[in-house]
Design a protein around this motif. Structure first.
Motif, short mmCIF file in Angstrom:
data_model
loop_
_atom_site.label_atom_id
_atom_site.label_comp_id
_atom_site.label_asym_id
_atom_site.label_seq_id
_atom_site.Cartn_x
_atom_site.Cartn_y
_atom_site.Cartn_z
N VAL A 1 54.94 7.77 -38.62
CA VAL A 1 53.84 9.06 -38.87
C VAL A 1 53.79 9.12 -37.23
O VAL A 1 53.64 10.70 -37.03
N ARG B 1 54.51 12.83 -35.24
CA ARG B 1 53.38 13.82 -34.72
C ARG B 1 53.84 14.14 -33.23
O ARG B 1 53.56 15.19 -32.82
N GLY C 1 55.63 21.46 -44.32
CA GLY C 1 54.88 20.03 -44.14
C GLY C 1 55.99 18.91 -44.16
O GLY C 1 57.17 19.12 -44.66
N GLN D 1 61.04 11.81 -55.37
CA GLN D 1 60.49 12.58 -54.17
C GLN D 1 61.36 13.83 -53.97
O GLN D 1 60.75 14.89 -53.66
N ARG E 1 56.66 14.78 -45.13
CA ARG E 1 55.97 13.63 -45.86
C ARG E 1 56.79 12.32 -45.48
O ARG E 1 58.01 12.48 -45.91
N ASP F 1 52.31 19.45 -40.14
CA ASP F 1 51.14 18.62 -41.11
C ASP F 1 51.94 17.50 -41.53
O ASP F 1 52.88 17.75 -42.32
N VAL F 2 51.54 16.32 -41.12
CA VAL F 2 52.29 14.84 -41.32
C VAL F 2 51.44 14.41 -42.53
O VAL F 2 50.36 14.15 -42.21
N SER F 3 51.71 14.05 -43.62
CA SER F 3 51.21 13.09 -44.69
C SER F 3 52.33 12.05 -44.72
O SER F 3 53.50 11.84 -44.46
N HIS F 4 51.76 11.07 -45.51
CA HIS F 4 52.56 9.74 -45.86
C HIS F 4 52.20 8.98 -47.07
O HIS F 4 51.38 9.44 -47.70
N ALA F 5 53.24 8.40 -47.56
CA ALA F 5 52.95 7.79 -49.11
C ALA F 5 53.74 6.30 -49.09
O ALA F 5 54.91 6.46 -48.48
#
Length: 295
Positions: A72, A76, A32, A100, A34, A83-87
């Protein structure tokens, strides 16, 4: 394969290049991704909304949301299956990314930044993470040959073993050959025997060269069998280490070094060779800390 790649973003062109590199790393690893932005302003109690007379989308919070959304989207488009998430994490960039890194397999940063990375160029962010992070750090620099080898610096130290392991794994993931370089001089090679305390070598340089070639072979032993698909070129050069690695980086797609190596001073947060290649290499650089250093 699974895991997590973390990339620090701040809206700069350098950080977007880092996002693309991180997305490819995540795809190769089956991991993944992030996307992380360190949002310093809330901690400084700066107003985050739009100015009273300004446009409604003009606040700092909207700006941050926009740059993260762009990062993001770039990730992609680079690696659609990842699977891309962000914070968005309140805090200073170095502290946020170090935290992190404790849950990541790799942290990726650009070589120059702005916003959350103001004024840090290659120095503070990359050097700090390389010295204190909980995982390897990939610094995305301009240049590099996409069809070139992965180059790893070999020094025979226990701390350098993790760098060699990382380099083999990266070469396998990228489908690239591996060039293992060990640079030695009469000054950085421990003498095997000394005459009555005199500071001179018993063996001539030709004998030392054979010993240094053996050092490279021993450092690579076992990993050739573990990574049979990786073509390996071991090289022992009579040269200064930093000059040899920087020269090799001109035709490399990635340069891998340990955080500290043989002859390093324990008080240094990062070895002089590692700092030199972070500043002067002609391709992306990965710095890998040994297990003892991480603990």
């Amino acid at each position: 394969m699974s895991g997590l790649v973390v990339v620090g973003v701040d809206g700069s062109a350098s950080s977007l290049a880092a996002v693309e590199a991180a997305a490819r790393e995540a795809r190769w690893r089956g991991a993944g991704l992030r996307v992380v932005h360190a949002f310093l302003w809330p901690a400084m109690h700066v107003p985050l909304g739009p100015a009273p007379l300004g446009p409604p989308e003009g606040g700092l919070r909207d700006m941050v949301e926009g740059l993260v959304a762009e990062a993001v989207a770039r990730a992609r488009s680079t690696a659609p299956g990842v699977d891309v998430s962000h914070a968005v994490v309140t805090g200073e960039a170095l502290t946020v990314l170090e935290a992190q890194s404790r849950a990541a397999d790799l942290v990726v940063v650009g070589s120059r930044g702005m916003g959350g990375f103001v004024g840090l160029l290659i120095g503070s962010t990359a050097v700090h993470l390389a010295a204190h992070g909980g995982c390897p750090v990939l610094v995305v620099r301009e240049g590099g040959d996409e069809k070139g080898p992965v180059v790893v610096g070999v020094d025979g130290s226990a701390a350098g073993e993790q760098a060699i392991e990382f380099a083999f794994a990266e070469a396998a993931l990228r489908g690239a050959p591996l060039k293992a370089i060990h640079a030695w001089t009469l000054w950085n090679t421990p003498p095997a025997e000394i005459h009555e305390g005199a500071d001179t070598y018993v063996d001539p340089p030709s004998g030392l060269a054979e010993a240094e070639e053996l050092l490279v072979s021993e450092a690579l032993a076992g990993r050739r069998e573990q990574y049979p698909g990786v073509s390996v070129e071991p090289r022992a050069l009579r040269s200064q280490t930093r000059e040899a690695l920087i020269a090799a980086s001109r035709s490399a797609q990635l340069l891998v070094v340990g955080a500290r190596g043989r002859g390093g001073f324990a008080g240094l947060v990062l070895g002089s060779v590692s700092q030199a290649v972070l500043h002067h290499a002609h391709c992306p650089v990965a710095v890998v800390r040994g297990a003892a250093e991480r603990s």
